[in-house]
Design a protein around this motif. Structure first.
Motif, short mmCIF file in Angstrom:
data_model
loop_
_atom_site.label_atom_id
_atom_site.label_comp_id
_atom_site.label_asym_id
_atom_site.label_seq_id
_atom_site.Cartn_x
_atom_site.Cartn_y
_atom_site.Cartn_z
N PHE A 1 0.87 -1.17 0.00
CA PHE A 1 0.00 0.00 0.00
C PHE A 1 0.91 1.22 0.00
CE2 PHE A 1 -1.93 -3.49 2.22
CZ PHE A 1 -3.19 -3.59 1.64
N TYR A 2 0.37 2.33 -0.41
CA TYR A 2 1.22 3.52 -0.37
C TYR A 2 0.46 4.73 0.11
CZ TYR A 2 -0.48 5.67 -4.80
OH TYR A 2 -1.22 6.27 -5.78
N LEU A 3 1.26 5.70 0.59
CA LEU A 3 0.72 6.93 1.14
C LEU A 3 1.55 8.10 0.60
CD1 LEU A 3 -0.29 7.61 4.81
CD2 LEU A 3 1.41 9.08 3.75
N ILE A 4 0.87 9.18 0.24
CA ILE A 4 1.54 10.37 -0.27
C ILE A 4 1.44 11.48 0.77
CG2 ILE A 4 1.57 12.15 -2.06
CD1 ILE A 4 0.21 10.09 -3.92
N LEU A 5 2.56 12.07 1.12
CA LEU A 5 2.58 13.26 1.98
C LEU A 5 2.87 14.47 1.10
CD1 LEU A 5 4.61 12.23 5.15
CD2 LEU A 5 2.21 12.91 5.08
N ALA A 6 1.96 15.44 1.13
CA ALA A 6 2.13 16.66 0.34
C ALA A 6 2.25 17.85 1.29
CB ALA A 6 0.94 16.86 -0.60
N PRO A 7 3.30 18.67 1.16
CA PRO A 7 3.45 19.83 2.05
C PRO A 7 2.34 20.84 1.85
CG PRO A 7 5.08 19.88 0.27
CD PRO A 7 4.39 18.56 0.18
N VAL B 1 9.66 24.64 -0.11
CA VAL B 1 9.10 23.29 -0.07
C VAL B 1 10.20 22.28 0.23
CG1 VAL B 1 7.93 21.52 -1.43
CG2 VAL B 1 7.27 23.90 -1.69
N SER B 2 11.36 22.46 -0.39
CA SER B 2 12.44 21.48 -0.20
C SER B 2 12.90 21.42 1.26
CB SER B 2 13.62 21.83 -1.12
OG SER B 2 14.14 23.11 -0.81
N LYS B 3 12.92 22.58 1.95
CA LYS B 3 13.30 22.57 3.36
C LYS B 3 12.27 21.83 4.20
CE LYS B 3 16.17 26.75 3.55
NZ LYS B 3 16.30 28.11 4.11
N MET B 4 11.00 22.01 3.88
CA MET B 4 9.95 21.27 4.60
C MET B 4 10.13 19.77 4.43
SD MET B 4 6.38 23.38 3.98
CE MET B 4 5.44 22.17 4.95
N ILE B 5 10.39 19.35 3.20
CA ILE B 5 10.55 17.91 2.92
C ILE B 5 11.79 17.36 3.61
CG2 ILE B 5 11.05 16.26 1.08
CD1 ILE B 5 9.14 17.85 -0.69
N ASN C 1 7.57 17.28 -5.61
CA ASN C 1 7.71 17.74 -4.23
C ASN C 1 6.76 17.04 -3.26
OD1 ASN C 1 9.81 19.66 -4.62
ND2 ASN C 1 8.33 21.06 -5.54
N LYS C 2 6.81 15.73 -3.25
CA LYS C 2 5.99 14.95 -2.32
C LYS C 2 6.85 13.84 -1.71
CE LYS C 2 1.71 15.94 -4.78
NZ LYS C 2 2.35 16.74 -5.85
N ILE C 3 6.37 13.30 -0.61
CA ILE C 3 7.02 12.15 0.00
C ILE C 3 6.10 10.94 -0.18
CG2 ILE C 3 7.88 11.14 2.14
CD1 ILE C 3 8.40 13.96 3.16
N LEU C 4 6.66 9.86 -0.68
CA LEU C 4 5.89 8.62 -0.86
C LEU C 4 6.35 7.59 0.15
CD1 LEU C 4 4.78 6.91 -4.10
CD2 LEU C 4 6.05 5.56 -2.43
N LEU C 5 5.39 7.03 0.89
CA LEU C 5 5.69 5.97 1.85
C LEU C 5 5.18 4.64 1.29
CD1 LEU C 5 5.57 8.62 3.71
CD2 LEU C 5 5.15 7.03 5.57
#
Length: 508
Positions: free
Chosen positions: A166-172, A190-194, A220-224
């Motif tokens: 399964f996957y999850l997307i984190l968007a700032p 955005v890059s500093k937040m990530i 610019n997202k994080i994928l888990l």
């Protein structure tokens, strides 16, 4: 959350297993006993249903020796760790054991709590180092894979848990206006937040999901990448995914004051399908700008939709509306925002805020438009900031602004640092009633007198915090607050972080 090393104890003597369980505090050392077996065959059977990382086994057992057990378990999982227990130093057994890659051994009648702890600490150090190396390799491969829609699945990925993922997307929660400007580039990144969020996402674990890997992905997202060891119903899965998402979003906010929204899939997929699905959902995720901050939504939520329609508005149109005394500028902007928000018009939204920020940035030096209070997390906050900035600009530049409002602003600017400053005092100074002044001030500036004063004080405080080493209680006194605690509360409400954290962030 620290990863526990899962342990299986194997010994044909039941009391030996019980002694090991109580000899030390396994949990404190970062270990968790998940299974126990009284024979090699029992251990093989338990391994099928209970995944473990370390097997502590007796060598001499009837039916199947510890060495044979190691051989068979290694065939099932080559990365398993082993600690052997023996009644005496059996040289031939030891040679075979170390050839198989066994980590260490203990002589049974010499085991003490301190010796066992020492062996386990060394095993854990090697395990964590190996895990980090494997994780880093996997992360690099997956980051490249999820950075381009045309990327091919790497062939050299480390061994992953079997089954679907399964996957999850984190968007700032941040919207950078489409303008080329150093002021905004310094304030919002955005890059500093990530970068700040990644260590938290990498270490976040729950009892339900195995967090396989976190990667910085396209746009610019994080994928888990998540794995669920057991099969459960869709309703239970949805509940667990929601709980995982909410927990992670809260963790990011509580630990670092980072605002992210989470979007998750509850449909099991392989990596190729996740890659395809991730890129297909990019457009819909933009709907978050219209929905608020720290959302937790399924990727197939009916709320995730956008339209793209052009709006005929130029910066010149904005300037003309601002200068025209017959046009209520606030109503003009509000009508535009209302239409865009109702339709989830992403194209219109990006066009409108680009023009508005370009217009405000050109007034920056001359009129001290402050971006300290700019909340760019979603459209409602951006709308509020633009309207307030336009009202302040109007108050300072409009030649038709009532004389008494200019006088009131001048008095506030001169006396803002006085804690006792009140609406009544300001009204008395310009010979108006407090009620009348409050009404006309709100109409002219868009703010109440108290809101205007508060924003001015906090803006001055931000400048002091950025440019000096004055103590927080002294900053509070310099901008009109006798209570440092109350100042900190007001500051955090306005800026989103405490004064000291703001200073550290601005100087980092």
């Amino acid at each position: 959350m620290q990863k526990k090393i899962r342990v299986m104890l194997v010994d044909d003597e039941y009391l030996a297993i019980e002694d090991l369980k109580t000899l030390i505090d396994w949990n404190a050392l970062g270990f968790e006993i998940c299974a126990a077996a009284c024979s090699g065959r029992q251990a093989l059977h338990a391994f099928e249903t209970t995944p473990v990382d370390l097997v502590i086994t007796d060598i001499s057992m009837p039916g199947m020796s510890g060495i044979t057990l190691v051989e068979q378990l290694k065939q099932k999982n080559s990365k398993l760790l082993f600690l052997l227990l023996t009644a005496y130093a059996e040289i031939d057994y030891m040679k075979s054991a170390f050839q198989l890659g066994v980590e260490d051994y203990l002589i049974k009648n010499e085991i003490t709590p301190s010796l066992l702890c020492e062996k386990l600490r060394k095993i854990r150090e090697r395990y964590i180092a190996s895990l980090n190396q494997s994780y880093s390799f996997l992360q690099k491969r997956l980051q490249k894979y999820f950075s381009d829609i045309d990327s091919l699945l790497p062939e050299d990925l480390p061994v992953l848990p079997q089954g679907n993922f399964f996957y999850l997307i984190l968007a700032p929660d941040i919207i950078i206006p489409w303008t080329e400007d150093l002021i905004l580039g310094r304030k919002f990144s955005v890059s500093k937040m990530i970068d700040a969020a990644m260590p938290i996402t990498e270490g976040y674990q729950t009892a339900n999901f195995e967090n396989i890997c976190s990667v910085v992905a396209y746009n610019n997202k994080i994928l888990l990448l998540l794995h669920l060891p057991e099969s459960i119903s869709t309703s239970s899965l949805l509940e667990k995914m929601q709980r995982f998402s909410v927990g992670l979003v809260q963790e990011l906010w509580q630990q670092c004051t980072l605002s992210f929204s989470a979007f998750y899939s509850y449909i099991p997929m392989d990596l190729k399908k996740i890659h395809q699905d991730y890129f297909s959902k990019q457009k819909n995720i933009r709907a978050r700008y219209f929905l608020g901050c720290r959302l937790c939504e399924t990727l197939d939520s009916s709320r995730l939709f956008i339209h793209s329609e052009k709006i005929s508005l130029s910066e010149e149109d904005l300037k003309n509306a601002f200068k025209n005394p017959e046009v209520n500028f606030s109503d003009f902007l509000n009508n535009l925002f209302d239409d865009i928000i109702t339709a989830h018009n992403y194209y219109g939204f990006s066009h409108l805020i680009s023009i508005c920020f370009s217009f405000l940035l050109k007034q920056y030096e001359e009129n001290s438009i402050s971006f300290e209070h700019a909340d760019l997390s979603d459209i409602s906050h951006i709308r509020q900031f633009i309207l307030q900035s336009a009202a302040q600009l109007y108050a300072s530049k409009n030649p038709n602004l009532p004389y008494e409002i200019k006088e009131a602003i001048g008095y506030i600017t001169k006396h803002f640092h006085e804690e006792s400053l009140s609406v009544q005092e300001i009204a008395d100074a310009i010979s108006l009633s407090a009620t009348h002044l409050s009404r006309v001030f709100k109409i002219a500036t868009g703010d109440t007198i108290w809101d205007y004063l508060t924003k001015l004080r906090i803006r001055k405080a931000c400048h002091i915090l950025r440019t000096s080493n004055v103590k927080i209680y002294e900053v509070a006194e310099m901008v009109g607050y006798t209570s440092p605690q109350y100042f900190s509360q007001v500051f955090q409400k306005q800026i989103g972080v405490k004064p000291l954290d703001y200073r550290k962030k601005e100087r980092s």
